[in-house]
Design a protein around this motif. Structure first.
Motif, PDB file in Angstrom:
ATOM      1  N   PHE A  48       0.819  -1.212   0.000  1.00 45.05           N
ATOM      2  CA  PHE A  48       0.000   0.000   0.000  1.00 45.05           C
ATOM      3  C   PHE A  48       0.860   1.273   0.000  1.00 45.05           C
ATOM      4  CE2 PHE A  48      -3.447  -2.826   1.587  1.00 45.05           C
ATOM      5  CZ  PHE A  48      -4.311  -2.611   0.516  1.00 45.05           C
ATOM      6  N   VAL A  49       2.007   1.232   0.647  1.00 44.61           N
ATOM      7  CA  VAL A  49       2.910   2.388   0.613  1.00 44.61           C
ATOM      8  C   VAL A  49       3.424   2.604  -0.799  1.00 44.61           C
ATOM      9  CG1 VAL A  49       5.163   3.231   1.377  1.00 44.61           C
ATOM     10  CG2 VAL A  49       3.564   2.298   3.043  1.00 44.61           C
ATOM     11  N   LEU A  50       3.884   1.557  -1.449  1.00 43.13           N
ATOM     12  CA  LEU A  50       4.371   1.674  -2.829  1.00 43.13           C
ATOM     13  C   LEU A  50       3.267   2.119  -3.768  1.00 43.13           C
ATOM     14  CD1 LEU A  50       6.688  -1.450  -3.142  1.00 43.13           C
ATOM     15  CD2 LEU A  50       7.377   0.948  -2.986  1.00 43.13           C
ATOM     16  N   ARG A  51       2.073   1.598  -3.584  1.00 44.31           N
ATOM     17  CA  ARG A  51       0.956   1.982  -4.432  1.00 44.31           C
ATOM     18  C   ARG A  51       0.624   3.466  -4.285  1.00 44.31           C
ATOM     19  NH1 ARG A  51      -4.875  -0.955  -4.311  1.00 44.31           N
ATOM     20  NH2 ARG A  51      -5.526   0.862  -3.134  1.00 44.31           N
ATOM     21  N   SER A  52       0.664   3.941  -3.045  1.00 44.29           N
ATOM     22  CA  SER A  52       0.371   5.367  -2.846  1.00 44.29           C
ATOM     23  C   SER A  52       1.495   6.247  -3.396  1.00 44.29           C
ATOM     24  CB  SER A  52       0.140   5.655  -1.359  1.00 44.29           C
ATOM     25  OG  SER A  52       1.342   5.513  -0.635  1.00 44.29           O
ATOM     26  N   ARG A  55       1.078   6.261  -7.189  1.00 47.47           N
ATOM     27  CA  ARG A  55      -0.145   6.939  -7.575  1.00 47.47           C
ATOM     28  C   ARG A  55       0.052   8.455  -7.546  1.00 47.47           C
ATOM     29  NH1 ARG A  55      -5.414   4.788  -4.871  1.00 47.47           N
ATOM     30  NH2 ARG A  55      -5.159   3.179  -6.415  1.00 47.47           N
ATOM     31  N   ARG A  56       0.831   8.960  -6.565  1.00 44.73           N
ATOM     32  CA  ARG A  56       1.108  10.398  -6.480  1.00 44.73           C
ATOM     33  C   ARG A  56       1.948  10.863  -7.656  1.00 44.73           C
ATOM     34  NH1 ARG A  56       3.082  10.694  -0.445  1.00 44.73           N
ATOM     35  NH2 ARG A  56       1.321   9.666   0.473  1.00 44.73           N
ATOM     36  N   ARG A  57       2.891  10.048  -8.095  1.00 45.07           N
ATOM     37  CA  ARG A  57       3.767  10.439  -9.200  1.00 45.07           C
ATOM     38  C   ARG A  57       3.010  10.507 -10.519  1.00 45.07           C
ATOM     39  NH1 ARG A  57       9.418   7.201  -8.205  1.00 45.07           N
ATOM     40  NH2 ARG A  57      10.014   8.306  -6.327  1.00 45.07           N
ATOM     41  N   GLU A  58       2.052   9.625 -10.723  1.00 54.32           N
ATOM     42  CA  GLU A  58       1.302   9.575 -11.969  1.00 54.32           C
ATOM     43  C   GLU A  58       0.332  10.744 -12.092  1.00 54.32           C
ATOM     44  OE1 GLU A  58      -0.537   5.787 -12.102  1.00 54.32           O
ATOM     45  OE2 GLU A  58       1.319   4.704 -12.456  1.00 54.32           O
ATOM     46  N   SER A  59      -0.187  11.244 -10.992  1.00 56.05           N
ATOM     47  CA  SER A  59      -1.205  12.293 -11.022  1.00 56.05           C
ATOM     48  C   SER A  59      -0.636  13.628 -11.404  1.00 56.05           C
ATOM     49  CB  SER A  59      -1.873  12.439  -9.672  1.00 56.05           C
ATOM     50  OG  SER A  59      -2.382  11.218  -9.247  1.00 56.05           O
TER      51      SER A  59
END
Length: 59
Positions: A48-52, A55-59
């Motif tokens: 979940f840490v890696l996913r978050s 996800r922040r970098r893609e936005s």
């Protein structure tokens, strides 16, 4: 010493040895399952840490 007494003593000794082996095996299995559960929790947190982070970098 009567023959029945000898078999009783041997039976008690054998049951103690078998009980020690079974308890040792049970605790080994319990320790392994505890380690697997801890690894699963840590892996879930890391996921979940890696996913978050991604996800922040893609936005």
């Amino acid at each position: 010493m009567a023959k029945g007494t000898i078999w009783t003593v041997l039976g008690v000794i054998a049951s103690i040895i078998i009980a020690i082996i079974l308890v040792q095996a049970l605790f080994s299995v319990m320790w392994f399952l505890f380690k697997v559960a801890v690894v699963a929790v840590v892996a879930l947190v890391v996921f979940f840490v890696l996913r978050s982070v991604f996800r922040r970098r893609e936005s």
